[in-house]
Write a protein that holds these residues in place. Structure first.
Motif, PDB file in Angstrom:
ATOM      1  N   GLY A   1      74.031  36.365  59.833  1.00 29.68           N
ATOM      2  CA  GLY A   1      74.475  37.268  60.877  1.00 29.68           C
ATOM      3  C   GLY A   1      73.544  38.457  61.031  1.00 29.68           C
ATOM      4  O   GLY A   1      73.235  38.880  62.158  1.00 29.68           O
ATOM      5  N   SER A   2      73.061  38.999  59.909  1.00 24.83           N
ATOM      6  CA  SER A   2      72.098  40.103  59.964  1.00 24.83           C
ATOM      7  C   SER A   2      70.763  39.640  60.515  1.00 24.83           C
ATOM      8  O   SER A   2      70.105  40.361  61.281  1.00 24.83           O
ATOM      9  CB  SER A   2      71.895  40.692  58.558  1.00 24.83           C
ATOM     10  N   ILE A   3      70.361  38.443  60.142  1.00 25.02           N
ATOM     11  CA  ILE A   3      69.098  37.893  60.642  1.00 25.02           C
ATOM     12  C   ILE A   3      69.149  37.758  62.155  1.00 25.02           C
ATOM     13  O   ILE A   3      68.163  38.021  62.867  1.00 25.02           O
ATOM     14  CB  ILE A   3      68.814  36.532  59.991  1.00 25.02           C
ATOM     15  N   MET A   4      70.295  37.367  62.699  1.00 28.03           N
ATOM     16  CA  MET A   4      70.399  37.177  64.138  1.00 28.03           C
ATOM     17  C   MET A   4      70.200  38.482  64.905  1.00 28.03           C
ATOM     18  O   MET A   4      69.843  38.472  66.083  1.00 28.03           O
ATOM     19  CB  MET A   4      71.741  36.540  64.499  1.00 28.03           C
ATOM     20  N   GLU A   5      70.420  39.624  64.243  1.00 28.62           N
ATOM     21  CA  GLU A   5      70.174  40.901  64.899  1.00 28.62           C
ATOM     22  C   GLU A   5      68.683  41.180  65.076  1.00 28.62           C
ATOM     23  O   GLU A   5      68.295  42.025  65.886  1.00 28.62           O
ATOM     24  CB  GLU A   5      70.831  42.029  64.104  1.00 28.62           C
ATOM     25  N   VAL A   6      67.846  40.473  64.305  1.00 29.52           N
ATOM     26  CA  VAL A   6      66.384  40.624  64.416  1.00 29.52           C
ATOM     27  C   VAL A   6      65.736  39.250  64.572  1.00 29.52           C
ATOM     28  O   VAL A   6      64.631  38.999  64.101  1.00 29.52           O
ATOM     29  CB  VAL A   6      65.800  41.358  63.184  1.00 29.52           C
ATOM     30  N   SER A   7      66.449  38.335  65.250  1.00 31.85           N
ATOM     31  CA  SER A   7      65.978  36.947  65.332  1.00 31.85           C
ATOM     32  C   SER A   7      64.627  36.825  66.024  1.00 31.85           C
ATOM     33  O   SER A   7      63.900  35.853  65.807  1.00 31.85           O
ATOM     34  CB  SER A   7      67.011  36.086  66.066  1.00 31.85           C
ATOM     35  N   GLY A   8      64.272  37.808  66.850  1.00 33.32           N
ATOM     36  CA  GLY A   8      62.970  37.773  67.505  1.00 33.32           C
ATOM     37  C   GLY A   8      61.805  37.892  66.562  1.00 33.32           C
ATOM     38  O   GLY A   8      60.656  37.630  66.951  1.00 33.32           O
TER      39      GLY A   8
ATOM     40  N   GLN B   1      74.365  27.082  63.978  1.00 32.16           N
ATOM     41  CA  GLN B   1      74.256  28.300  63.179  1.00 32.16           C
ATOM     42  C   GLN B   1      72.879  28.953  63.312  1.00 32.16           C
ATOM     43  O   GLN B   1      72.764  30.179  63.271  1.00 32.16           O
ATOM     44  CB  GLN B   1      74.496  27.991  61.695  1.00 32.16           C
ATOM     45  N   ALA B   2      71.861  28.143  63.444  1.00 31.02           N
ATOM     46  CA  ALA B   2      70.490  28.661  63.492  1.00 31.02           C
ATOM     47  C   ALA B   2      70.042  29.006  64.902  1.00 31.02           C
ATOM     48  O   ALA B   2      68.869  29.332  65.120  1.00 31.02           O
ATOM     49  CB  ALA B   2      69.527  27.637  62.889  1.00 31.02           C
ATOM     50  N   THR B   3      70.951  28.956  65.857  1.00 34.42           N
ATOM     51  CA  THR B   3      70.638  29.249  67.257  1.00 34.42           C
ATOM     52  C   THR B   3      71.116  30.649  67.596  1.00 34.42           C
ATOM     53  O   THR B   3      72.294  30.970  67.427  1.00 34.42           O
ATOM     54  CB  THR B   3      71.315  28.227  68.181  1.00 34.42           C
ATOM     55  N   ASP B   4      70.196  31.504  68.078  1.00 35.40           N
ATOM     56  CA  ASP B   4      70.575  32.890  68.363  1.00 35.40           C
ATOM     57  C   ASP B   4      71.230  32.994  69.747  1.00 35.40           C
ATOM     58  O   ASP B   4      71.298  32.006  70.490  1.00 35.40           O
ATOM     59  CB  ASP B   4      69.378  33.832  68.195  1.00 35.40           C
ATOM     60  N   PRO B   5      71.764  34.161  70.120  1.00 32.76           N
ATOM     61  CA  PRO B   5      72.475  34.287  71.400  1.00 32.76           C
ATOM     62  C   PRO B   5      71.622  33.958  72.622  1.00 32.76           C
ATOM     63  O   PRO B   5      72.165  33.645  73.687  1.00 32.76           O
ATOM     64  CB  PRO B   5      72.898  35.767  71.402  1.00 32.76           C
ATOM     65  N   ASP B   6      70.301  34.013  72.480  1.00 42.12           N
ATOM     66  CA  ASP B   6      69.414  33.672  73.589  1.00 42.12           C
ATOM     67  C   ASP B   6      69.017  32.201  73.608  1.00 42.12           C
ATOM     68  O   ASP B   6      68.198  31.783  74.425  1.00 42.12           O
ATOM     69  CB  ASP B   6      68.153  34.536  73.529  1.00 42.12           C
TER      70      ASP B   6
END
Length: 433
Positions: free
Chosen positions: A104-111, A135-140
């Motif tokens: 979840g924290s990683i997804m905040e900096v997934s870029g 799970q490994a797919t970010d909101p974009d």
């Protein structure tokens, strides 16, 4: 070919403010090496991944590749290492293992991680159980990780200790004995404590993690809202655990510290919550403590309350890597079904790919250390119905730093259940808000 393993010490845990300092697009672009040009690929994992033989195999298949491997002792320390280097904008390996609990924290900096769709991961989307790929797919819609293992859970138990307490000690008998909810698990645990004067489980923290992970929603709701204070179901489970611990069922071990493994050998506790990857932890610590298969650890096809998942990881490629294509190729290869079976045989990490799961279910192989238990087929059955719980940005922080200290104090008898819950809420307000 050389294969080195450098250990990296964790720094202080990076908080949300530090994550915000990560600069996007700061990686220096470099030309990818040609197919036959010598190349060194670095990879950082944690815990027990079972990749050592696979690294050697990959280098044999690709003579121009040298893998430099770094393994950090625990997922918590790996989280610290990853976020410290993300905040610094440098230092990450070409491939970084990410743990489900801090995804979840990683997804905040997934870029800050490569979109693996650019390297063909969509062609493999059907390889994994659907929720693992999601799970490994970010909101974009960017996919930032190749799935490694998942964590279906069973119960590790010590047969001779059960027998000495007058309890069933064979695998099937133990599964029948513990087939029920957590109330059943703790009732049998109290019988064991009363009969032997010894503890039932190693420490409250791991049991609590398993109990929380089993809920439809844990520390966060499925839409990302904090879900601790006022959560009646969570509090009820905490009260169950607290009562058992106050009854003497916890051995008050430190998290990831079992007296050099001796506690797995000397009868300090009789049960251990075991997602697949913990099987390697049990065996490794037993052997470190001077034990072996004759120590009596076994693996039962049962888990209190039914299906549950604890853990699982992903291999990601940071944008800072100047060898993205080669790194993605290695990460993809390591997570293919055949390699996931090899990984399972080495470390007990249960595959997230459907083909590998089917193979283990159809061809059970006895595990000599666990009294010849067919651990692969047991875990395949335990995986049925498992769906990983949504993990919010501070999920692992809550588990380790909010609930960890109060549960340790509960184990030591310094707090009762109500005091431990109140202390957890105070820490939640302080650390998460």
């Amino acid at each position: 070919m050389r294969l080195s393993r450098r250990t990296t010490a964790g720094a202080a845990v990076a908080g949300a403010a530090a994550f915000a300092l990560v600069a996007s697009g700061c990686a220096t672009e470099a030309s990818e090496p040609s197919a036959d040009e010598p190349i060194e690929l670095t990879i950082t994992t944690f815990g027990t991944f079972g990749y050592e033989d696979l690294y050697e195999e990959y280098m044999d298949l690709n003579p121009n590749v040298t893998i430099v491997a770094n393994n950090i002792d625990t997922g918590g320390n790996a989280r610290t290492d990853t976020f410290t280097k993300l905040a610094a904008g440098s230092g990450l390996s070409d491939i970084v293992a990410l743990e489900e609990g801090w995804l979840g924290s990683i997804m905040e900096v997934s870029g800050e991680f490569v979109d693996l769709r650019d390297y063909g991961i969509e062609d493999r989307a059907g390889d994994w159980v659907d929720w693992k790929y999601q799970q490994a797919t970010d909101p974009d819609g960017r996919v930032i990780g190749y799935g490694t293992d998942i964590g279906p859970e069973g119960i590790c138990f010590n047969g001779p200790l059960f027998e000495a307490a007058g309890l069933p000690s064979d695998r099937e008998g133990v599964a029948e004995l513990l087939d029920g909810g957590w109330d059943t698990f703790f009732e049998v645990g109290q019988q064991y404590v009363d009969a032997t004067g010894k503890a039932w489980y190693d420490h409250s923290g791991f049991v609590w993690n398993a109990m929380v992970n089993q809920l439809p929603e844990g520390y966060y709701t499925s839409d990302g809202e904090l879900n601790v204070d006022g959560n009646a179901e969570l509090k009820a489970r905490f009260d169950q655990l607290a009562a058992a611990t106050e009854g003497g069922q916890s051995a008050a071990q430190g998290a990831w510290d079992w007296n050099g493994g001796q506690s797995f050998v000397d009868g300090t506790f009789a049960t251990f919550v075991c997602p697949g990857w913990m099987l390697g932890v049990v065996q490794g610590n037993t052997e470190a403590g001077g034990g072996d298969a004759s120590t009596g650890w076994d693996f039962a096809d049962v888990f209190p309350g039914g299906a549950a998942n604890w853990g699982g990881a992903f291999l990601a490629v940071p944008e800072t890597s100047d060898k993205k294509e080669a790194a993605a190729a290695l990460a993809s290869w390591l997570t293919e079904p055949e390699q996931q079976i090899t990984q399972f045989e080495a470390a007990g990490t249960f595959p997230s790919t459907l083909e590998a799961q089917a193979e283990l279910a159809a061809n059970p192989t006895p595990n000599a250390f666990f009294n010849d238990a067919p651990v692969g087929s047991i875990l395949a059955g335990r995986a049925e119905g498992v769906v990983a719980q949504f993990k919010g940005p501070d999920d692992s922080l809550i588990q380790e730093n909010v609930f960890g200290p109060p549960l340790q104090a509960l184990d030591r008898g310094e707090l009762d259940g109500e005091g431990a819950w109140a202390e957890a809420l105070a820490l939640l307000d302080e650390l998460v808000g």
